[in-house]
Design an enzyme around this catalytic site. Structure first.
Site, PDB file in Angstrom:
ATOM      1  N   ASN A 113      18.699 -11.937  -7.100  1.00  0.00           N
ATOM      2  CA  ASN A 113      18.178 -12.672  -5.950  1.00  0.00           C
ATOM      3  C   ASN A 113      18.986 -13.960  -5.835  1.00  0.00           C
ATOM      4  OD1 ASN A 113      16.743 -13.950  -3.951  1.00  0.00           O
ATOM      5  ND2 ASN A 113      14.894 -14.274  -5.167  1.00  0.00           N
TER       6      ASN A 113
ATOM      7  N   LYS B  77      18.909 -16.044  -3.492  1.00  0.00           N
ATOM      8  CA  LYS B  77      18.159 -17.066  -2.764  1.00  0.00           C
ATOM      9  C   LYS B  77      19.063 -17.695  -1.682  1.00  0.00           C
ATOM     10  CE  LYS B  77      15.094 -17.615  -6.658  1.00  0.00           C
ATOM     11  NZ  LYS B  77      14.256 -18.512  -7.484  1.00  0.00           N
TER      12      LYS B  77
ATOM     13  N   HIS C 132       7.633 -12.920  -2.814  1.00  0.00           N
ATOM     14  CA  HIS C 132       8.178 -13.857  -3.788  1.00  0.00           C
ATOM     15  C   HIS C 132       7.379 -15.161  -3.742  1.00  0.00           C
ATOM     16  CE1 HIS C 132      10.981 -16.523  -5.862  1.00  0.00           C
ATOM     17  NE2 HIS C 132      11.559 -15.437  -6.337  1.00  0.00           N
TER      18      HIS C 132
ATOM     19  N   GLU D  73       8.160 -18.180  -3.831  1.00  0.00           N
ATOM     20  CA  GLU D  73       8.674 -19.214  -2.933  1.00  0.00           C
ATOM     21  C   GLU D  73       8.256 -18.946  -1.494  1.00  0.00           C
ATOM     22  OE1 GLU D  73      12.420 -19.879  -5.939  1.00  0.00           O
ATOM     23  OE2 GLU D  73      12.762 -18.879  -4.021  1.00  0.00           O
TER      24      GLU D  73
ATOM     25  N   GLU E 223       6.882 -12.313 -11.994  1.00  0.00           N
ATOM     26  CA  GLU E 223       7.610 -13.571 -12.105  1.00  0.00           C
ATOM     27  C   GLU E 223       6.620 -14.719 -12.273  1.00  0.00           C
ATOM     28  OE1 GLU E 223      11.778 -13.449 -10.023  1.00  0.00           O
ATOM     29  OE2 GLU E 223      10.211 -13.605  -8.510  1.00  0.00           O
TER      30      GLU E 223
ATOM     31  N   GLY F 282      13.305 -20.670 -12.247  1.00  0.00           N
ATOM     32  CA  GLY F 282      14.239 -21.762 -12.031  1.00  0.00           C
ATOM     33  C   GLY F 282      14.012 -22.970 -12.920  1.00  0.00           C
TER      34      GLY F 282
ATOM     35  N   SER G 295      13.910 -17.157 -15.127  1.00  0.00           N
ATOM     36  CA  SER G 295      14.902 -17.719 -16.064  1.00  0.00           C
ATOM     37  C   SER G 295      15.474 -16.677 -17.015  1.00  0.00           C
ATOM     38  CB  SER G 295      14.283 -18.887 -16.850  1.00  0.00           C
ATOM     39  OG  SER G 295      13.908 -19.935 -15.980  1.00  0.00           O
TER      40      SER G 295
END
Length: 253
Positions: free
Chosen positions: A9, A11, A97, A99, A169, A175, A215
């Site tokens: 991904n 992003k 996701h 985000e 996740e 991140g 991560s």
């Protein structure tokens, strides 16, 4: 039989030339010794056409999209539909996701409609779920993830769920450089598989691909992927460096 997989991904990263170079570097490295398992690259939309042409001769790299809208067409400025993605050769689409949920306020209902749209047009959803740190600290992570899965996946038919990949996740690990321990990842993956088994039966549950994201890097990939119910990874930052991403791919036995 359960499919193992590593997905990237990117992003909102990589300009046009940079993205093509990264994809080319990954392809060149993998061509020397093609992986045994599928690799999915989910770049920003600007790269989809170029990467479709780049990967069209390979059988092991598939194109994915980071998002979609649930309507096929219409007055939805700034959105992209599943049929549009399909016309570009996209095979996988990320849905839910964290985000998208947090920054763009996507609800379970919206995610559910996206999953249905992806399936309707013959593409494969990579459905994301995972808890924030506060929920983990209150020991409510299982119920949190169960709610996400119940809202968007359990209403599906057995045929539909068989085309879904689930990516766990934990939000506190995305991140941040802090990943869940292999034991924490296995514990949640086993729980997710048990939810699928209760609704759809053992065969479908055992054949479902479950990815860990948060991560993932070359140093921890092997220990994560060696867990019984972890079938690969959804990789963020480390997928932006060809050498690191290829090492992660190689870590999937």
């Amino acid at each position: 039989m359960r499919t193992k997989m590593v997905a990237a991904n990117w992003k909102m990263n990589k300009f046009l030339v940079e993205g093509l170079q990264l994809a080319s570097d990954i392809l060149v490295s993998l061509e020397k010794n093609p992986p045994k398992h599928p690799v999915v690259i989910c770049p920003p939309f600007i790269h989809l056409a170029d990467l479709q042409r780049l990967f069209k001769e390979t059988s092991y790299i598939h194109l994915g999209a980071q998002n979609c809208y649930y309507a096929d067409s219409g007055a939805f400025t700034g959105e992209i539909s599943v049929p549009m993605l399909a016309s570009l050769g996209v095979r996988y689409v990320i849905a839910g996701h964290s985000e998208r949920r947090q920054i763009f306020c996507e609800t379970d209902e919206i995610v559910s409609r996206k999953v249905k749209a992806i399936l309707l047009h013959g593409l494969r959803p990579i459905f994301c779920c995972g808890e924030p740190l506060a929920v983990r600290e209150k020991n409510q992570h299982f119920s949190f993830v169960e709610q996400q899965i119940s809202a968007s996946l359990l209403p599906l038919s057995a045929e539909e769920i068989s085309s879904v990949t689930i990516a766990y996740e934990p939000i506190w690990a995305i991140g941040t450089g802090v990943n869940a321990t292999p034991q924490q990842a296995q514990e949640m993956h086993a729980f997710i598989r048990s939810l699928i088994e209760k609704r759809f039966g053992n065969t479908i549950a055992q054949n479902m691909t479950l990815l860990y994201g948060g991560s993932v890097n070359p140093a921890n990939a092997t220990s994560l992927f060696n867990q019984t119910d972890v079938d690969g990874g959804l990789v963020g930052g480390a997928s932006l460096k060809a050498d690191d991403f290829v090492k992660i791919i190689r870590a999937l036995a």
